[in-house]
Design an enzyme around this catalytic site. Structure first.
Site, mmCIF file in Angstrom:
data_model
loop_
_atom_site.group_PDB
_atom_site.id
_atom_site.type_symbol
_atom_site.label_atom_id
_atom_site.label_comp_id
_atom_site.label_asym_id
_atom_site.label_seq_id
_atom_site.Cartn_x
_atom_site.Cartn_y
_atom_site.Cartn_z
ATOM 1 C CE1 TYR A 1 84.583 9.867 -118.672
ATOM 2 C CE2 TYR A 1 84.886 7.893 -119.993
ATOM 3 C CZ TYR A 1 84.830 8.510 -118.762
ATOM 4 O OH TYR A 1 85.029 7.772 -117.620
ATOM 5 N NE ARG B 1 89.340 8.013 -116.028
ATOM 6 C CZ ARG B 1 88.775 9.019 -115.348
ATOM 7 N NH1 ARG B 1 87.568 9.431 -115.690
ATOM 8 N NH2 ARG B 1 89.402 9.601 -114.358
#
Length: 699
Positions: free
Chosen positions: A298, A300
């Site tokens: 991921y 972020r």
């Protein structure tokens, strides 16, 4: 019916469906389904800042389909993104599908691989209400700022403006830097260097003047420099101190969101929006033959942690492919900053064995470039230090003291993979000469004139670094923040530079004068800490909102009474309106400045401002103009477009290449100095440049 998994994007849904098979139905919410209304305030201040959520217009059919699928499902898993925004989307989904948030099957997907997806399905949890409350607090505060402050800007400056908590701070940072640059007064100074060699030897090296009579050397004018030059010609030089010692340089940690955006900007010339878009594609899944696989974790995150299994895989890869000499005895661990959400990992490949070379055939150019950057950084972070042999010498000549230093790479370590040169790498290889050794002066001492330089303009990379170091915003907010301030014409791009516009200055001056708390850097950082505390269950949401709202409301009340509407000063051009004969004036619009007839509404004639750079077009001989894309980025193109399609991101100069005769353009070297390179990418002196599709750019 099969179990239902709800994610945010169709690409992610397709990848996960392929992994889970026929026993699972996987569908996408397409982001948020509910939000505050766009046409009204949507927050009841009197009822404890109670938000009024509505279904987003245009998503009624999607909500209906999700409800129908939920009614048929044996089990429902909410697999939205593993951050506060994703937690909020899951909370809204639970409400829309009539699920209990405390028992809803929420799963976190940090990487889209078969192992990670199946493990996530085995370990569902309830919705984290504290994370949701933190997101809701941010949304409410941003709505208060936008809904109340934006109309004030409309009334006092011009319609169509907006203000935001993070974007206003970003504009202030850029505006303040611009003021520092404008106020800067260059100061003259001189440096002094001598070229020396050991008696009877041929190896020459450079030494720089450091002290005069034990005090730091300061040469402020040419007369002083020339006087010292003449004196240095007559002196005897000797090595006072000399040493050779190893120096280690550590690998950098794996990427976080902000460091990825910074490095992609520096090395690949990607803006932050482009970086996040490509990273999203790599995360959600790439078609690799018959299978689709997420290539990175991921994207972020503000954590530099790598999970244990991934660490072990990277170490195995290093040992097998580079040898045990490159593998540290223990894994390298990196300190995570104080307010990082360390539940996430750093951005890394989902499998280090998916080398850039092995997946290149499945990726487009941008995807491969960014994936290579991420892969190299992850592998290098677990390799041994690079080792240099550093030589240092202090040299005396009468009352003058000189220093000479150089370093040689003796073990490349992590640079075997992540060999990004820096100015520090470009040092002279100097010999080791024993203390007390006499030296000969080669040639004459060289005094060089310099002038102090102002602080540099912010780039996307340096602005993101500033926002992060000050604790302002979150990694996920940087790309949309920069996009907003450019699209609103508060900031313009000139190459990589972010430049404050006249409109940006006016907005910033108003906010600085009447809302100093809102755009104070320390206040913004404290707000981020408060939101973190809400997410961790340490602070109550409404108390944080009230702490912000009370002084903000007071400032709003005073500002409405005090601020007078100040129309921008009229700037008359030297261009005559061909319709009515009046002298046209400079106006500002959504895409920057343009010329307009002052006789509006009787005469509605407008035209673009043509900025000539004094360079003829290499294709047709007409003028080359400075232009702007729709996103505010500067490029250069022929005034005869579309008849002539010459365009370039680099500023052309009135100079021809001595090798091939093509036009030269401006570039910056590693020391930030402007150099001239050939515009022909096939020339030995050429620079590779991206072609601009003029059909997609605003004139």
């Amino acid at each position: 019916m099969a179990s239902l998994v709800i994610v945010e994007s169709p690409t992610k849904a397709k990848t996960i469906k392929q992994i889970l098979g026929k026993d699972f139905e996987v569908t996408a919410s397409m982001g948020h389904l509910r939000d505050l209304p766009r046409s009204t305030f949507g927050i009841d201040i009197e009822k404890g800042f109670l938000p009024h959520y509505i279904n987003i217009i245009g998503k009624a059919d999607l909500i209906k389909k999700l409800r129908e699928a939920a009614r048929k499902a044996d089990k429902i898993y909410l697999a939205t993104d593993p951050d506060r925004e994703g937690e909020a989307i899951s909370w809204h989904l639970a409400n829309l599908l009539e699920l209990d948030p405390l028992t809803a099957q929420r799963i976190e997907v940090h990487e889209i691989t078969p192992t990670a997806i199946r493990e996530a399905i085995k370990h569902p949890r309830s919705i984290d209400l504290d994370k949701f409350k933190a997101q809701e607090a941010r949304r409410i505060i941003d709505r208060i700022v936008g809904y109340e402050l934006s109309p004030l800007l409309w009334h006092k400056i011009m319609r169509g403006l907006s203000a935001g908590r993070v974007q206003s701070v970003a504009v202030k940072i850029i505006a303040d830097r611009e003021k520092q640059i404008d106020a800067f007064v260059p100061q003259e100074y001189w440096s002094m260097a001598v070229e020396l060699t050991e008696k009877g030897q041929n190896h020459k090296f450079t030494a720089k003047l450091s002290k005069i009579a034990g005090v730091k050397a300061e040469l402020n004018n040419e007369n002083t420099a020339k006087s010292i030059e003449n004196e240095l010609k007559t002196l005897n030089y000797m090595v006072k101190e000399s040493s050779v010692k190893p120096r280690k340089r550590h690998a950098l940690p794996p990427f976080t969101t902000s460091t990825l955006q910074q490095e992609a900007n520096k090395q690949l010339n990607f803006n932050s929006k482009r970086t996040m878009s490509v990273a999203q594609q790599l995360f959600e899944g790439i078609a690799m033959g018959a299978n689709t696989l997420g290539l990175i974790t991921y994207m972020r995150t503000d954590s530099v942690r790598i999970a244990g299994e991934a660490l072990e895989e990277i170490r195995q890869f290093i040992d097998k492919n580079y040898g045990g000499n490159y593998l540290p005895e223990k894994p390298n661990f990196y300190a995570t900053k104080k307010n990082a959400q360390d539940a996430h990992e750093a951005i890394r490949p989902t499998s280090i064995f998916n080398t850039p070379k092995s997946v290149a055939q499945f990726l487009n150019k941008e995807q491969l470039e960014l994936y290579t950057l991420i892969w190299n950084r992850a592998v290098a972070s677990q390799m041994k230090d690079a080792v240099y042999e550093q030589t240092l010498m202090d040299i005396t000549a009468g009352k003058y003291e000189f220093t000479a230093s150089g370093s040689v790479l003796t073990f490349d370590g992590y640079r075997k993979v992540n060999n990004v040169d820096t100015e520090e790498d470009a040092t002279e290889n100097i010999p080791y000469i024993k203390e007390g050794t006499a030296l000969d002066l080669v040639g004459e001492p060289k005094g060089e004139q310099h002038f102090t330089e102002p602080p540099p303009h912010y780039t996307e990379a340096s602005l993101i670094n500033k926002l992060e170091s000050e604790g302002i915003g979150r990694p996920s907010t940087y790309a949309p923040t920069i996009q907003t301030i450019v699209s609103r014409n508060y900031v313009s791009r000139s190459g990589k530079k972010l430049m404050i516009t006249e409109l940006g200055n006016r907005v910033n001056d108003l906010l600085t004068a009447h809302f100093p708390g809102l755009i104070d850097l320390s206040f913004s950082a404290e707000m981020e800490e408060d939101l973190d505390n809400i997410a961790e269950g340490k602070m109550e949401k409404n108390k944080v909102i009230e702490h912000f709202y009370v002084p903000f409301k007071k400032s709003m009340t005073l500002a409405k009474d005090v601020i007078e509407k100040t129309p921008p000063p009229v700037e008359v051009s030297d261009v005559k309106c061909e319709v009515c004969g009046r002298m046209m004036v400079v106006k500002s619009g959504k895409f920057g400045k343009f010329l307009a007839c002052p006789g509006y509404p009787d005469c509605k004639n407008t035209k673009p401002i043509l900025i000539k750079i004094g360079v003829p077009c290499p294709k047709c001989g007409a003028e080359v103009l400075e232009r702007k894309t729709k996103n505010g980025k500067t490029f250069y193109g022929c005034e005869m477009y579309p008849k002539c399609d010459f365009s370039t991101w680099d500023k052309p100069v009135n100079e021809k290449c001595s090798l091939c005769g093509n036009i030269m353009v401006e570039r910056h070297d590693k020391g930030k100095k402007i150099i001239h390179k050939c515009s022909n990418p096939d020339c030995e002196n050429g620079v590779k440049r991206r072609i601009i599709n003029r059909k997609k750019k605003s004139e």
